[in-house]
Design a protein around this motif. Structure first.
Motif, short mmCIF file in Angstrom:
data_model
loop_
_atom_site.label_atom_id
_atom_site.label_comp_id
_atom_site.label_asym_id
_atom_site.label_seq_id
_atom_site.Cartn_x
_atom_site.Cartn_y
_atom_site.Cartn_z
N LEU A 120 -11.41 89.03 -29.56
CA LEU A 120 -10.21 88.89 -28.72
C LEU A 120 -10.38 87.78 -27.69
CD1 LEU A 120 -9.17 92.61 -28.11
CD2 LEU A 120 -8.01 90.90 -29.49
N ALA A 121 -11.59 87.64 -27.17
CA ALA A 121 -11.84 86.58 -26.19
C ALA A 121 -11.66 85.20 -26.83
CB ALA A 121 -13.24 86.72 -25.60
N GLY A 122 -12.17 85.05 -28.04
CA GLY A 122 -12.01 83.77 -28.74
C GLY A 122 -10.55 83.47 -29.05
N ALA A 123 -9.81 84.49 -29.48
CA ALA A 123 -8.38 84.31 -29.77
C ALA A 123 -7.61 84.00 -28.49
CB ALA A 123 -7.83 85.56 -30.45
N ALA A 124 -7.98 84.66 -27.38
CA ALA A 124 -7.30 84.39 -26.10
C ALA A 124 -7.58 82.97 -25.64
CB ALA A 124 -7.75 85.40 -25.05
N GLY A 125 -8.82 82.51 -25.80
CA GLY A 125 -9.15 81.13 -25.44
C GLY A 125 -8.37 80.13 -26.28
N LEU A 148 1.26 83.08 -32.83
CA LEU A 148 0.88 83.39 -34.20
C LEU A 148 -0.60 83.12 -34.49
CD1 LEU A 148 1.80 84.29 -37.01
CD2 LEU A 148 2.29 81.88 -37.51
N VAL A 149 -1.12 82.00 -34.04
CA VAL A 149 -2.50 81.61 -34.35
C VAL A 149 -3.50 82.64 -33.84
CG1 VAL A 149 -4.29 79.89 -33.88
CG2 VAL A 149 -2.03 79.16 -34.64
N PRO A 150 -3.42 83.10 -32.59
CA PRO A 150 -4.38 84.13 -32.15
C PRO A 150 -4.26 85.44 -32.94
CG PRO A 150 -3.36 83.10 -30.26
CD PRO A 150 -2.63 82.61 -31.47
N VAL A 151 -3.05 85.82 -33.31
CA VAL A 151 -2.88 87.03 -34.12
C VAL A 151 -3.59 86.88 -35.46
CG1 VAL A 151 -1.17 88.45 -35.34
CG2 VAL A 151 -0.74 87.73 -32.98
N VAL A 152 -3.43 85.74 -36.09
CA VAL A 152 -4.11 85.49 -37.37
C VAL A 152 -5.62 85.46 -37.17
CG1 VAL A 152 -4.44 83.78 -39.19
CG2 VAL A 152 -2.13 84.31 -38.39
N LEU A 153 -6.09 84.85 -36.09
CA LEU A 153 -7.53 84.80 -35.83
C LEU A 153 -8.11 86.20 -35.66
CD1 LEU A 153 -7.81 81.72 -33.44
CD2 LEU A 153 -8.61 81.88 -35.80
#
Length: 111
Positions: free
Chosen positions: A47-52, A35-40
């Motif tokens: 996408l790189a920041g969300a994947a990290g 959920l957190v990466p989707v919200v980010l």
């Protein structure tokens, strides 16, 4: 009866085991890893920041899961030790007075 579930309902919240609680915590943590990466990404993060972030959350979740399981095993061993009689824990197979007979204690004067 028709229409009734065949499985037993979940135990009330006060009667849940530690393992059930730990499993729920790990499930919620795994859900947040998605959920957190989707919200980010929704708020404009790359996408790189969300994947990290997802990888970091997954690492923390894994470490917490290992610590929870270790804690559960330790608590189970402690409960088992508390149920075991003291003389069995120390390898003594007799009950009652240790050696029979009278002996002087630490505060007893000896004549």
């Amino acid at each position: 009866m028709p229409g009734r579930p065949t499985t037993a309902p979940h135990p009330p919240a006060g009667r849940r085991t530690a393992q059930d609680t730990a499993t729920d915590v790990v499930r919620w943590a795994a859900f947040s890893c998605v959920l957190v990466p989707v919200v980010l990404v929704g708020y404009g993060t790359s996408l790189a920041g969300a994947a990290g972030t997802a990888l970091g959350l997954a690492a923390v979740t894994g470490a917490c899961r290992v610590l929870l399981r270790r804690s559960e095993r330790g608590a189970a061993q402690l409960r088992a030790a508390e149920r075991t009689p003291h003389h069995v824990q120390h390898g003594r197979a007799y009950v009652g007075d240790r050696h029979g007979g009278r002996h002087a204690g630490g505060n007893t004067p000896v004549d």
